[in-house]
Design a protein around this motif. Structure first.
Motif, PDB file in Angstrom:
ATOM      1  N   PHE A  26      52.469  38.361  51.255  1.00  0.00           N
ATOM      2  CA  PHE A  26      52.002  37.059  50.775  1.00  0.00           C
ATOM      3  C   PHE A  26      50.792  37.240  49.871  1.00  0.00           C
ATOM      4  CE2 PHE A  26      49.312  33.249  51.567  1.00  0.00           C
ATOM      5  CZ  PHE A  26      50.164  32.278  51.058  1.00  0.00           C
ATOM      6  N   TYR A  27      49.855  38.101  50.274  1.00  0.00           N
ATOM      7  CA  TYR A  27      48.645  38.364  49.495  1.00  0.00           C
ATOM      8  C   TYR A  27      48.986  39.042  48.170  1.00  0.00           C
ATOM      9  CZ  TYR A  27      44.058  40.249  48.296  1.00  0.00           C
ATOM     10  OH  TYR A  27      42.905  40.566  47.639  1.00  0.00           O
ATOM     11  N   GLN A  28      49.818  40.078  48.202  1.00  0.00           N
ATOM     12  CA  GLN A  28      50.166  40.823  47.003  1.00  0.00           C
ATOM     13  C   GLN A  28      50.964  39.973  46.020  1.00  0.00           C
ATOM     14  OE1 GLN A  28      51.605  44.886  47.420  1.00  0.00           O
ATOM     15  NE2 GLN A  28      51.013  44.784  49.567  1.00  0.00           N
ATOM     16  N   ALA A  29      51.774  39.062  46.522  1.00  0.00           N
ATOM     17  CA  ALA A  29      52.609  38.229  45.666  1.00  0.00           C
ATOM     18  C   ALA A  29      51.821  37.090  45.031  1.00  0.00           C
ATOM     19  CB  ALA A  29      53.775  37.665  46.469  1.00  0.00           C
ATOM     20  N   GLY A  30      50.533  36.987  45.323  1.00  0.00           N
ATOM     21  CA  GLY A  30      49.713  35.943  44.719  1.00  0.00           C
ATOM     22  C   GLY A  30      49.764  34.631  45.475  1.00  0.00           C
ATOM     23  N   THR A  43      37.126  36.762  42.746  1.00  0.00           N
ATOM     24  CA  THR A  43      37.046  38.082  42.126  1.00  0.00           C
ATOM     25  C   THR A  43      38.454  38.621  41.963  1.00  0.00           C
ATOM     26  OG1 THR A  43      34.916  38.505  43.167  1.00  0.00           O
ATOM     27  CG2 THR A  43      36.102  40.410  42.330  1.00  0.00           C
ATOM     28  N   LEU A  44      38.772  39.058  40.758  1.00  0.00           N
ATOM     29  CA  LEU A  44      40.042  39.720  40.486  1.00  0.00           C
ATOM     30  C   LEU A  44      39.791  41.222  40.480  1.00  0.00           C
ATOM     31  CD1 LEU A  44      41.467  37.626  37.511  1.00  0.00           C
ATOM     32  CD2 LEU A  44      41.958  37.386  39.945  1.00  0.00           C
ATOM     33  N   HIS A  45      40.641  41.947  41.171  1.00  0.00           N
ATOM     34  CA  HIS A  45      40.567  43.406  41.183  1.00  0.00           C
ATOM     35  C   HIS A  45      41.745  43.928  40.383  1.00  0.00           C
ATOM     36  CE1 HIS A  45      37.463  43.820  44.318  1.00  0.00           C
ATOM     37  NE2 HIS A  45      37.924  42.643  44.697  1.00  0.00           N
ATOM     38  N   LEU A  46      41.480  44.725  39.376  1.00  0.00           N
ATOM     39  CA  LEU A  46      42.537  45.358  38.599  1.00  0.00           C
ATOM     40  C   LEU A  46      42.825  46.708  39.242  1.00  0.00           C
ATOM     41  CD1 LEU A  46      41.333  43.185  36.699  1.00  0.00           C
ATOM     42  CD2 LEU A  46      42.045  44.639  34.826  1.00  0.00           C
ATOM     43  N   LYS A  47      44.069  46.874  39.748  1.00  0.00           N
ATOM     44  CA  LYS A  47      44.468  48.086  40.457  1.00  0.00           C
ATOM     45  C   LYS A  47      45.877  48.460  40.049  1.00  0.00           C
ATOM     46  CE  LYS A  47      42.355  46.891  44.915  1.00  0.00           C
ATOM     47  NZ  LYS A  47      42.704  46.836  46.339  1.00  0.00           N
ATOM     48  N   THR A  48      46.259  49.684  40.311  1.00  0.00           N
ATOM     49  CA  THR A  48      47.640  50.086  40.047  1.00  0.00           C
ATOM     50  C   THR A  48      48.566  49.611  41.161  1.00  0.00           C
ATOM     51  OG1 THR A  48      47.147  52.244  41.001  1.00  0.00           O
ATOM     52  CG2 THR A  48      47.084  52.070  38.597  1.00  0.00           C
ATOM     53  N   GLN A  57      36.621  44.917  38.083  1.00  0.00           N
ATOM     54  CA  GLN A  57      36.548  43.642  38.783  1.00  0.00           C
ATOM     55  C   GLN A  57      36.098  42.565  37.807  1.00  0.00           C
ATOM     56  OE1 GLN A  57      34.171  43.727  42.359  1.00  0.00           O
ATOM     57  NE2 GLN A  57      34.902  45.748  42.921  1.00  0.00           N
ATOM     58  N   LEU A  58      36.684  41.388  37.941  1.00  0.00           N
ATOM     59  CA  LEU A  58      36.333  40.253  37.091  1.00  0.00           C
ATOM     60  C   LEU A  58      36.027  39.041  37.960  1.00  0.00           C
ATOM     61  CD1 LEU A  58      39.272  40.451  34.512  1.00  0.00           C
ATOM     62  CD2 LEU A  58      36.955  41.324  34.193  1.00  0.00           C
ATOM     63  N   ARG A  59      34.910  38.372  37.697  1.00  0.00           N
ATOM     64  CA  ARG A  59      34.606  37.087  38.347  1.00  0.00           C
ATOM     65  C   ARG A  59      35.197  36.000  37.469  1.00  0.00           C
ATOM     66  NH1 ARG A  59      29.664  34.834  38.783  1.00  0.00           N
ATOM     67  NH2 ARG A  59      30.152  33.716  40.663  1.00  0.00           N
ATOM     68  N   VAL A  60      36.122  35.234  38.013  1.00  0.00           N
ATOM     69  CA  VAL A  60      36.788  34.207  37.205  1.00  0.00           C
ATOM     70  C   VAL A  60      36.758  32.854  37.910  1.00  0.00           C
ATOM     71  CG1 VAL A  60      38.329  35.872  36.081  1.00  0.00           C
ATOM     72  CG2 VAL A  60      39.098  34.700  38.135  1.00  0.00           C
ATOM     73  N   GLU A  61      36.790  31.827  37.095  1.00  0.00           N
ATOM     74  CA  GLU A  61      36.913  30.460  37.579  1.00  0.00           C
ATOM     75  C   GLU A  61      38.393  30.105  37.551  1.00  0.00           C
ATOM     76  OE1 GLU A  61      35.450  25.981  36.262  1.00  0.00           O
ATOM     77  OE2 GLU A  61      34.501  27.732  35.365  1.00  0.00           O
ATOM     78  N   VAL A  62      38.900  29.592  38.656  1.00  0.00           N
ATOM     79  CA  VAL A  62      40.311  29.231  38.772  1.00  0.00           C
ATOM     80  C   VAL A  62      40.474  27.756  38.442  1.00  0.00           C
ATOM     81  CG1 VAL A  62      42.270  29.035  40.345  1.00  0.00           C
ATOM     82  CG2 VAL A  62      40.727  30.991  40.519  1.00  0.00           C
ATOM     83  N   LYS A 162      47.577  45.784  37.830  1.00  0.00           N
ATOM     84  CA  LYS A 162      47.969  44.494  38.393  1.00  0.00           C
ATOM     85  C   LYS A 162      46.716  43.795  38.891  1.00  0.00           C
ATOM     86  CE  LYS A 162      52.469  46.110  39.938  1.00  0.00           C
ATOM     87  NZ  LYS A 162      53.364  46.275  41.069  1.00  0.00           N
ATOM     88  N   LEU A 163      46.809  42.479  39.041  1.00  0.00           N
ATOM     89  CA  LEU A 163      45.685  41.711  39.569  1.00  0.00           C
ATOM     90  C   LEU A 163      45.847  41.523  41.069  1.00  0.00           C
ATOM     91  CD1 LEU A 163      45.216  38.739  37.077  1.00  0.00           C
ATOM     92  CD2 LEU A 163      43.997  40.901  37.144  1.00  0.00           C
ATOM     93  N   PHE A 164      44.765  41.721  41.795  1.00  0.00           N
ATOM     94  CA  PHE A 164      44.714  41.412  43.219  1.00  0.00           C
ATOM     95  C   PHE A 164      43.499  40.517  43.416  1.00  0.00           C
ATOM     96  CE2 PHE A 164      47.213  45.212  42.911  1.00  0.00           C
ATOM     97  CZ  PHE A 164      48.283  44.928  43.755  1.00  0.00           C
TER      98      PHE A 164
END
Length: 168
Positions: A26-30, A43-48, A57-62, A162-164
């Motif tokens: 559920f977490y990985q699928a967004g 926080t978005l984590h860019l990972k393989t 890592q990116l701090r983003v507003e949703v 990918k984004l996590f």
């Protein structure tokens, strides 16, 4: 009917493993994004992959609500959230996967617009310019997430990750 204590412990262990697997999927699928509030900072984590270390890592507003999506970053003087704190970008969340279209109406600075399907990058429109607000940028294929960042914030290598998501 009575069960042996070892059987009960085994069933409990199997149940916990299944629950952990379902939560991880559920977490990985967004799926976690549906629990985020409009204008929440995450926080978005860019990972393989899920278990690899973060490459960036990116701090983003949703933004999720229709009015918030229409407003986006328009009329903001810089990459700041509504409270005036610095952010790295804005993440637009759409309920359905379809071709998304964006334009630069009332924008005061240039952006990179990245299209994602779930947590996988599809493509990025580099240097969408505020000087040409009439140009409409389209996702190359159905997308349910759009990430806007300052130009050059994401490298070509970043786009292979990918984004996590992590809640702040």
């Amino acid at each position: 009917m009575k069960f042996a204590p070892q059987f009960k412990i085994g069933m409990l262990f199997i149940s916990l493993v299944c629950l952990a697997f379902c939560w991880s999927y559920f977490y990985q699928a967004g799926g976690m994004l549906f629990l985020v509030k409009d204008h929440q900072i995450i926080t978005l984590h860019l990972k393989t992959h899920f278990f690899s270390p973060s490459k960036k890592q990116l701090r983003v507003e949703v933004v999720k609500m229709p009015a918030s999506k229409m407003q986006g970053l328009s009329a903001r003087k810089s990459m700041l959230d509504q409270a005036g704190r610095a952010i790295d970008g804005m993440l637009f969340v759409f309920a359905n996967k379809q071709r998304q279209s964006f334009w630069m109406k009332d924008m005061l600075f240039d952006l990179d617009i990245c299209w994602l399907k779930d947590n996988q990058f599809l493509a990025c429109q580099r240097q969408a310019t505020a000087q040409e607000p009439q140009i409409i940028y389209h996702s190359p294929s159905p997308s349910n997430l759009v990430l806007e960042t300052l130009p050059g914030k994401l490298t070509e290598l970043d786009l292979q990750t990918k984004l996590f998501f992590r809640f702040n």
